[in-house]
Design a protein around this motif. Structure first.
Motif, PDB file in Angstrom:
ATOM      1  N   ALA A 146     -21.928  46.975  72.566  1.00  0.00           N
ATOM      2  CA  ALA A 146     -20.764  47.861  72.580  1.00  0.00           C
ATOM      3  C   ALA A 146     -19.710  47.274  73.517  1.00  0.00           C
ATOM      4  O   ALA A 146     -20.034  46.618  74.510  1.00  0.00           O
ATOM      5  CB  ALA A 146     -21.162  49.255  73.046  1.00  0.00           C
ATOM      6  N   GLN A 147     -18.442  47.510  73.209  1.00  0.00           N
ATOM      7  CA  GLN A 147     -17.338  46.938  73.984  1.00  0.00           C
ATOM      8  C   GLN A 147     -16.495  48.014  74.660  1.00  0.00           C
ATOM      9  O   GLN A 147     -16.335  49.087  74.102  1.00  0.00           O
ATOM     10  CB  GLN A 147     -16.440  46.103  73.061  1.00  0.00           C
ATOM     11  N   PRO A 148     -15.961  47.734  75.857  1.00  0.00           N
ATOM     12  CA  PRO A 148     -16.127  46.496  76.625  1.00  0.00           C
ATOM     13  C   PRO A 148     -17.432  46.441  77.402  1.00  0.00           C
ATOM     14  O   PRO A 148     -17.819  45.387  77.897  1.00  0.00           O
ATOM     15  CB  PRO A 148     -14.925  46.517  77.580  1.00  0.00           C
ATOM     16  N   VAL A 149     -18.099  47.592  77.517  1.00  0.00           N
ATOM     17  CA  VAL A 149     -19.350  47.660  78.264  1.00  0.00           C
ATOM     18  C   VAL A 149     -20.393  48.351  77.410  1.00  0.00           C
ATOM     19  O   VAL A 149     -20.145  49.429  76.872  1.00  0.00           O
ATOM     20  CB  VAL A 149     -19.154  48.433  79.598  1.00  0.00           C
ATOM     21  N   GLY A 150     -21.546  47.730  77.271  1.00  0.00           N
ATOM     22  CA  GLY A 150     -22.602  48.300  76.448  1.00  0.00           C
ATOM     23  C   GLY A 150     -23.860  48.610  77.236  1.00  0.00           C
ATOM     24  O   GLY A 150     -24.278  47.824  78.084  1.00  0.00           O
ATOM     25  N   GLU A 151     -24.440  49.755  76.954  1.00  0.00           N
ATOM     26  CA  GLU A 151     -25.720  50.124  77.572  1.00  0.00           C
ATOM     27  C   GLU A 151     -26.301  51.312  76.833  1.00  0.00           C
ATOM     28  O   GLU A 151     -25.644  51.939  75.997  1.00  0.00           O
ATOM     29  CB  GLU A 151     -25.543  50.444  79.064  1.00  0.00           C
ATOM     30  N   GLY A 152     -27.557  51.621  77.130  1.00  0.00           N
ATOM     31  CA  GLY A 152     -28.174  52.798  76.522  1.00  0.00           C
ATOM     32  C   GLY A 152     -28.921  52.500  75.234  1.00  0.00           C
ATOM     33  O   GLY A 152     -29.463  51.418  75.043  1.00  0.00           O
ATOM     34  N   LEU A 153     -28.910  53.487  74.329  1.00  0.00           N
ATOM     35  CA  LEU A 153     -29.740  53.437  73.134  1.00  0.00           C
ATOM     36  C   LEU A 153     -29.169  52.561  72.025  1.00  0.00           C
ATOM     37  O   LEU A 153     -28.034  52.079  72.094  1.00  0.00           O
ATOM     38  CB  LEU A 153     -29.933  54.858  72.603  1.00  0.00           C
ATOM     39  N   PHE A 154     -29.990  52.381  70.996  1.00  0.00           N
ATOM     40  CA  PHE A 154     -29.636  51.687  69.759  1.00  0.00           C
ATOM     41  C   PHE A 154     -29.212  50.244  70.056  1.00  0.00           C
ATOM     42  O   PHE A 154     -29.860  49.570  70.829  1.00  0.00           O
ATOM     43  CB  PHE A 154     -28.578  52.485  68.996  1.00  0.00           C
ATOM     44  N   GLU A 155     -28.115  49.773  69.462  1.00  0.00           N
ATOM     45  CA  GLU A 155     -27.724  48.368  69.655  1.00  0.00           C
ATOM     46  C   GLU A 155     -26.604  48.203  70.676  1.00  0.00           C
ATOM     47  O   GLU A 155     -25.920  47.172  70.695  1.00  0.00           O
ATOM     48  CB  GLU A 155     -27.306  47.763  68.309  1.00  0.00           C
ATOM     49  N   ASN A 156     -26.401  49.196  71.527  1.00  0.00           N
ATOM     50  CA  ASN A 156     -25.331  49.103  72.522  1.00  0.00           C
ATOM     51  C   ASN A 156     -25.492  47.911  73.455  1.00  0.00           C
ATOM     52  O   ASN A 156     -24.513  47.375  73.971  1.00  0.00           O
ATOM     53  CB  ASN A 156     -25.248  50.388  73.342  1.00  0.00           C
ATOM     54  N   LEU A 157     -26.745  47.490  73.672  1.00  0.00           N
ATOM     55  CA  LEU A 157     -27.008  46.344  74.534  1.00  0.00           C
ATOM     56  C   LEU A 157     -26.948  45.029  73.771  1.00  0.00           C
ATOM     57  O   LEU A 157     -27.143  43.971  74.360  1.00  0.00           O
ATOM     58  CB  LEU A 157     -28.387  46.479  75.197  1.00  0.00           C
ATOM     59  N   GLY A 158     -26.677  45.088  72.467  1.00  0.00           N
ATOM     60  CA  GLY A 158     -26.676  43.881  71.670  1.00  0.00           C
ATOM     61  C   GLY A 158     -28.081  43.497  71.253  1.00  0.00           C
ATOM     62  O   GLY A 158     -29.043  44.233  71.466  1.00  0.00           O
TER      63      GLY A 158
END
Length: 223
Positions: free
Chosen positions: A22-34
């Motif tokens: 997720a942009q610009p910062v990703g974290e948490g569930l699903f594919e937010n972390l890449g």
């Protein structure tokens, strides 16, 4: 293991860190972390140390050079108040010299690269528990190859800055060189840069080796 309960780790970088986060910062569930090494690190931390709640944040943006990352470092790293910071940048600094040779203003030479990375380190040094400096890389075992030879200059900059500022240095270039003595780079990356899940796992393992990580911690028991 060096990470403690409620620690926050912010991973800053380019596409090999981003990997669809997720942009610009990703974290948490699903594919937010890449889907790259950051995701695998988070998985392993949660699987092997379930009693420690560790917040993993992906601040990678595809295509970034060290110049780009430095421009957003305050917003996407410092302002997040991390306990640990990981910096993995430099591939595009080198790559643009070879895939866009007629556009010099998009290229970041070694001198500027060193200044950019050092400025990032100085923005968080003394404010966090530790800084990881992950080397850029090119999955080409032939050191005489023009792009590999150039990349080695940037890896050397990272090693030098890590020693100077007491950062934890993770040498992805050496790790991939060792692996490619056994399997060809096409097994892990079609373009010798963007790793598949095997390559991402290698990166995660190299990172965690620097963290006193124990894969057998607790043997599945929650403490």
């Amino acid at each position: 293991m060096i990470f403690e309960d409620m620690d926050r780790i912010v991973f800053a970088g380019d596409s090999v860190t981003d990997m669809g986060s997720a942009q610009p910062v990703g974290e948490g569930l699903f594919e937010n972390l890449g889907t790259g090494y950051v995701r695998i690190i988070d998985n392993l931390l949660a699987a092997c140390y379930p009693e420690r709640k560790i917040r993993v944040t992906n601040s990678g943006i595809s295509g970034n050079t060290s110049r780009d990352l430095l421009a957003r470092f305050q917003r996407d790293v410092v302002d997040l108040k991390p306990d640990w910071v990981s910096i993995c940048i430099g591939i595009n600094d080198v790559w643009r010299q070879f895939d866009s040779p007629a556009i010099p203003d998009e290229q970041v030479m070694p001198e500027e690269y060193e200044q950019n990375v050092e400025q990032m380190i100085l923005q968080v040094k003394g404010k966090v528990k530790g800084i990881f400096l992950l080397s850029p890389y090119y999955m080409e075992p032939n050191r005489e190859d023009a792009m590999r030879s150039r990349m080695d200059e940037y890896v050397a900059v990272c090693a030098r800055l890590a020693q100077k500022h007491g950062c934890i240095f993770v040498d992805f270039q050496q790790m991939y060189e060792d692996y490619c003595k056994i399997r060809h780079s096409t097994f892990i990356a079609w373009d010798r840069v963007h790793p598949n899940r095997v390559g991402a796992t290698l990166m995660a393992r190299a990172f965690l080796e620097k963290c006193e990580f124990d894969y057998n911690h607790g043997n599945g028991e929650v403490h």
